[in-house]
Design a protein around this motif. Sequence first.
Motif, PDB file in Angstrom:
ATOM      1  N   THR A  89       0.854  -1.183   0.000  1.00 56.16           N
ATOM      2  CA  THR A  89       0.000   0.000   0.000  1.00 56.16           C
ATOM      3  C   THR A  89       0.883   1.222   0.000  1.00 56.16           C
ATOM      4  OG1 THR A  89      -0.009   0.272   2.388  1.00 56.16           O
ATOM      5  CG2 THR A  89      -1.681  -1.204   1.489  1.00 56.16           C
ATOM      6  N   ALA A  90       0.324   2.300  -0.433  1.00 54.64           N
ATOM      7  CA  ALA A  90       1.102   3.537  -0.477  1.00 54.64           C
ATOM      8  C   ALA A  90       1.559   3.925   0.924  1.00 54.64           C
ATOM      9  CB  ALA A  90       0.273   4.645  -1.096  1.00 54.64           C
ATOM     10  N   ALA A  91       0.706   3.679   1.913  1.00 54.76           N
ATOM     11  CA  ALA A  91       1.043   4.073   3.282  1.00 54.76           C
ATOM     12  C   ALA A  91       2.274   3.330   3.779  1.00 54.76           C
ATOM     13  CB  ALA A  91      -0.129   3.803   4.208  1.00 54.76           C
ATOM     14  N   ASN A  92       2.435   2.091   3.320  1.00 57.39           N
ATOM     15  CA  ASN A  92       3.601   1.315   3.735  1.00 57.39           C
ATOM     16  C   ASN A  92       4.872   1.822   3.097  1.00 57.39           C
ATOM     17  OD1 ASN A  92       2.881  -0.649   5.552  1.00 57.39           O
ATOM     18  ND2 ASN A  92       1.938  -1.903   3.960  1.00 57.39           N
ATOM     19  N   ASP A  93       4.721   2.583   2.071  1.00 55.09           N
ATOM     20  CA  ASP A  93       5.876   2.875   1.241  1.00 55.09           C
ATOM     21  C   ASP A  93       6.414   4.282   1.413  1.00 55.09           C
ATOM     22  OD1 ASP A  93       7.670   1.740  -0.413  1.00 55.09           O
ATOM     23  OD2 ASP A  93       6.717   2.504  -2.236  1.00 55.09           O
ATOM     24  N   VAL A  94       5.985   4.948   2.443  1.00 59.07           N
ATOM     25  CA  VAL A  94       6.523   6.285   2.691  1.00 59.07           C
ATOM     26  C   VAL A  94       7.963   6.127   3.166  1.00 59.07           C
ATOM     27  CG1 VAL A  94       6.346   8.346   4.107  1.00 59.07           C
ATOM     28  CG2 VAL A  94       4.287   7.264   3.217  1.00 59.07           C
ATOM     29  N   SER A  95       8.860   6.773   2.503  1.00 59.54           N
ATOM     30  CA  SER A  95      10.267   6.573   2.812  1.00 59.54           C
ATOM     31  C   SER A  95      10.707   7.535   3.902  1.00 59.54           C
ATOM     32  CB  SER A  95      11.101   6.818   1.562  1.00 59.54           C
ATOM     33  OG  SER A  95      11.207   8.211   1.357  1.00 59.54           O
ATOM     34  N   ASP A  96      11.964   7.409   4.268  1.00 60.55           N
ATOM     35  CA  ASP A  96      12.527   8.314   5.265  1.00 60.55           C
ATOM     36  C   ASP A  96      12.677   9.733   4.728  1.00 60.55           C
ATOM     37  OD1 ASP A  96      12.798   6.189   6.890  1.00 60.55           O
ATOM     38  OD2 ASP A  96      14.979   6.018   6.742  1.00 60.55           O
ATOM     39  N   HIS A  97      12.593   9.870   3.443  1.00 63.32           N
ATOM     40  CA  HIS A  97      13.073  11.128   2.843  1.00 63.32           C
ATOM     41  C   HIS A  97      12.034  11.845   1.999  1.00 63.32           C
ATOM     42  CE1 HIS A  97      16.867   9.541   4.153  1.00 63.32           C
ATOM     43  NE2 HIS A  97      16.667   8.465   3.434  1.00 63.32           N
ATOM     44  N   GLU A  98      10.760  11.536   2.221  1.00 64.02           N
ATOM     45  CA  GLU A  98       9.742  12.087   1.327  1.00 64.02           C
ATOM     46  C   GLU A  98       9.758  13.613   1.279  1.00 64.02           C
ATOM     47  OE1 GLU A  98       8.067  10.693  -0.917  1.00 64.02           O
ATOM     48  OE2 GLU A  98       8.626   8.666  -0.362  1.00 64.02           O
TER      49      GLU A  98
ATOM     50  N   ALA B 109      11.474  10.619  -6.306  1.00 69.10           N
ATOM     51  CA  ALA B 109      11.950  11.503  -7.367  1.00 69.10           C
ATOM     52  C   ALA B 109      12.288  10.733  -8.641  1.00 69.10           C
ATOM     53  CB  ALA B 109      13.180  12.269  -6.891  1.00 69.10           C
ATOM     54  N   TRP B 110      12.490   9.401  -8.541  1.00 64.28           N
ATOM     55  CA  TRP B 110      12.862   8.668  -9.758  1.00 64.28           C
ATOM     56  C   TRP B 110      11.886   7.544 -10.122  1.00 64.28           C
ATOM     57  CZ3 TRP B 110      14.044   3.514  -9.134  1.00 64.28           C
ATOM     58  CH2 TRP B 110      14.440   3.095  -7.865  1.00 64.28           C
ATOM     59  N   THR B 111      10.969   7.218  -9.206  1.00 61.19           N
ATOM     60  CA  THR B 111       9.956   6.225  -9.566  1.00 61.19           C
ATOM     61  C   THR B 111       8.689   6.473  -8.767  1.00 61.19           C
ATOM     62  OG1 THR B 111       9.402   3.875  -9.731  1.00 61.19           O
ATOM     63  CG2 THR B 111      10.756   4.530  -7.841  1.00 61.19           C
ATOM     64  N   SER B 112       7.568   6.139  -9.363  1.00 62.98           N
ATOM     65  CA  SER B 112       6.304   6.255  -8.630  1.00 62.98           C
ATOM     66  C   SER B 112       5.835   4.878  -8.190  1.00 62.98           C
ATOM     67  CB  SER B 112       5.242   6.900  -9.527  1.00 62.98           C
ATOM     68  OG  SER B 112       5.105   6.141 -10.704  1.00 62.98           O
ATOM     69  N   ARG B 113       6.662   3.874  -8.482  1.00 63.62           N
ATOM     70  CA  ARG B 113       6.241   2.509  -8.209  1.00 63.62           C
ATOM     71  C   ARG B 113       6.499   2.130  -6.746  1.00 63.62           C
ATOM     72  NH1 ARG B 113       8.059  -2.758 -11.714  1.00 63.62           N
ATOM     73  NH2 ARG B 113       6.514  -4.132 -10.754  1.00 63.62           N
ATOM     74  N   ALA B 114       5.480   1.567  -6.101  1.00 58.44           N
ATOM     75  CA  ALA B 114       5.618   1.154  -4.703  1.00 58.44           C
ATOM     76  C   ALA B 114       6.516  -0.075  -4.614  1.00 58.44           C
ATOM     77  CB  ALA B 114       4.247   0.846  -4.115  1.00 58.44           C
ATOM     78  N   VAL B 115       7.136  -0.232  -3.469  1.00 60.17           N
ATOM     79  CA  VAL B 115       7.932  -1.435  -3.208  1.00 60.17           C
ATOM     80  C   VAL B 115       6.984  -2.632  -3.163  1.00 60.17           C
ATOM     81  CG1 VAL B 115       9.380  -2.562  -1.472  1.00 60.17           C
ATOM     82  CG2 VAL B 115       9.684  -0.131  -1.967  1.00 60.17           C
ATOM     83  N   GLY B 116       7.396  -3.747  -3.745  1.00 56.71           N
ATOM     84  CA  GLY B 116       6.545  -4.931  -3.793  1.00 56.71           C
ATOM     85  C   GLY B 116       6.282  -5.502  -2.405  1.00 56.71           C
ATOM     86  N   GLY B 117       5.277  -6.341  -2.324  1.00 54.24           N
ATOM     87  CA  GLY B 117       4.903  -6.909  -1.036  1.00 54.24           C
ATOM     88  C   GLY B 117       5.865  -7.977  -0.541  1.00 54.24           C
ATOM     89  N   ASN B 118       6.701  -8.514  -1.446  1.00 54.39           N
ATOM     90  CA  ASN B 118       7.601  -9.607  -1.046  1.00 54.39           C
ATOM     91  C   ASN B 118       8.884  -9.072  -0.418  1.00 54.39           C
ATOM     92  OD1 ASN B 118       8.187  -8.539  -3.584  1.00 54.39           O
ATOM     93  ND2 ASN B 118       9.334 -10.348  -4.205  1.00 54.39           N
ATOM     94  N   ASN B 119       8.710  -8.356   0.676  1.00 54.15           N
ATOM     95  CA  ASN B 119       9.889  -7.806   1.356  1.00 54.15           C
ATOM     96  C   ASN B 119       9.855  -8.199   2.819  1.00 54.15           C
ATOM     97  OD1 ASN B 119       8.501  -5.697   3.077  1.00 54.15           O
ATOM     98  ND2 ASN B 119       7.716  -5.195   1.041  1.00 54.15           N
TER      99      ASN B 119
END
Length: 287
Positions: A108-117, A134-144
Motif C-alpha cells: 500500500t502507499a502508506a507502507n511505502d513512505v520513505s525516510d526522505h519524502e 523523485a525517480w519512480t512512482s512505483r511502490a515497493v513490492g509486497g515480497n519484502n
Amino acid sequence: MNKDVSRRHVLLVGSALILTACGNRGQNSAHSGGMYYVVQIGDTLSYLHRRSGLAVETIVAANDLSSAHLRPGTKLFLPGVSQLHEDALAARLDVVSEPQQVDAVPETAANDVSDHENIAAPLAGGYALVPRSAWTSRAVGGNNNPMGGVQRITLHHTGEHAGMGGLPDVEVIRRIESYHRNERHWAAIGYHYIVGRDAKIYEGRPAKYQGAHVSSKNANNLGVSVIGDFQERLPSPRQLAALSAFLDDSRSKYHVGRGGVFGHRELNKSICPGDALFGWLKHYRSA
Ligand SMILES: [Zn+2]
C-alpha cells in the motif's frame, strides 16, 4: 592478481544461482546424456537458453513443459549439456542471488513512505539526498522483509553496465530496479542507497525494508552502491567525497562504528566493490 581473481569471480558469479540460491549444491548434476538443473527464483527459458545453448523449444520438449513460466524447484533435464555457460550479464553486474522470504507486507502507499519524502535535496555534508519518489512512482513490492534496525553497512559498486555509460544516473538506477524486479523478482532495487556520479545520493529501497544486496546476509544490513566499476580505478573525487560523507552520516544515524562498514567481497564470494574501492574502504575504516 586481478586476472586470477576476476576469472574466479566470473565463475563464481556465473554459478551463483546454483551454488548460493537455496544451498542446493549438487542437485544440478551431470548425467551421461545431459545434466539436470533445478529452477531458481527468477529463471526464465531465455535465461536457460543463453546459459545452456539449447533452443527454448528443446528445453520445453525435453521436459514436456506445458507453460513458459518456470516454477522454482522444478528439476529440468538439459539434453547434451555437461556444463552451463557463465551468466554473462551477472558477471558484468553486481548480481547476488537472493532467495527472498515472502513474509508479505501488504503493498500500500502508506507502507511505502520513505525516510526522505519531504527532503528537497538539501546539501548535507557534501551530497544531495534524492528520495525514491523523485525517480519512480512505483511502490515497493509486497515480497519484502522488515529491516528491524541497521547494525552494519555494506559497500558495493554497480559494475559496468553495457550501454549505460552515457545515461544519466537516474536512468541507470531505473534500469537496475527494472532488472532486479523483472528478472530477479525482487520487491525493488536491492540497494538502499546509490551514490551517483553527480554526487547525489539516491534512495533506492527504503531502509525500513531489508535489502537484497548480499546473499543470505541482508538482515540489519544497509546496502550502499556506487555507480561505476571500481576494480581498476577509484570514483571521481566528487563521488568519493559524497560517499565518504554519506557513510559518516549513516554511521552516526545508526550508531555503526567504522569497522561496521564492509565490502561486499567480505560477506560473499565477489570482487565487489572492486579492488580500488575496497582499498579505499580499508583506509576509511582505519581513519
Ligand atoms: Zn556488491
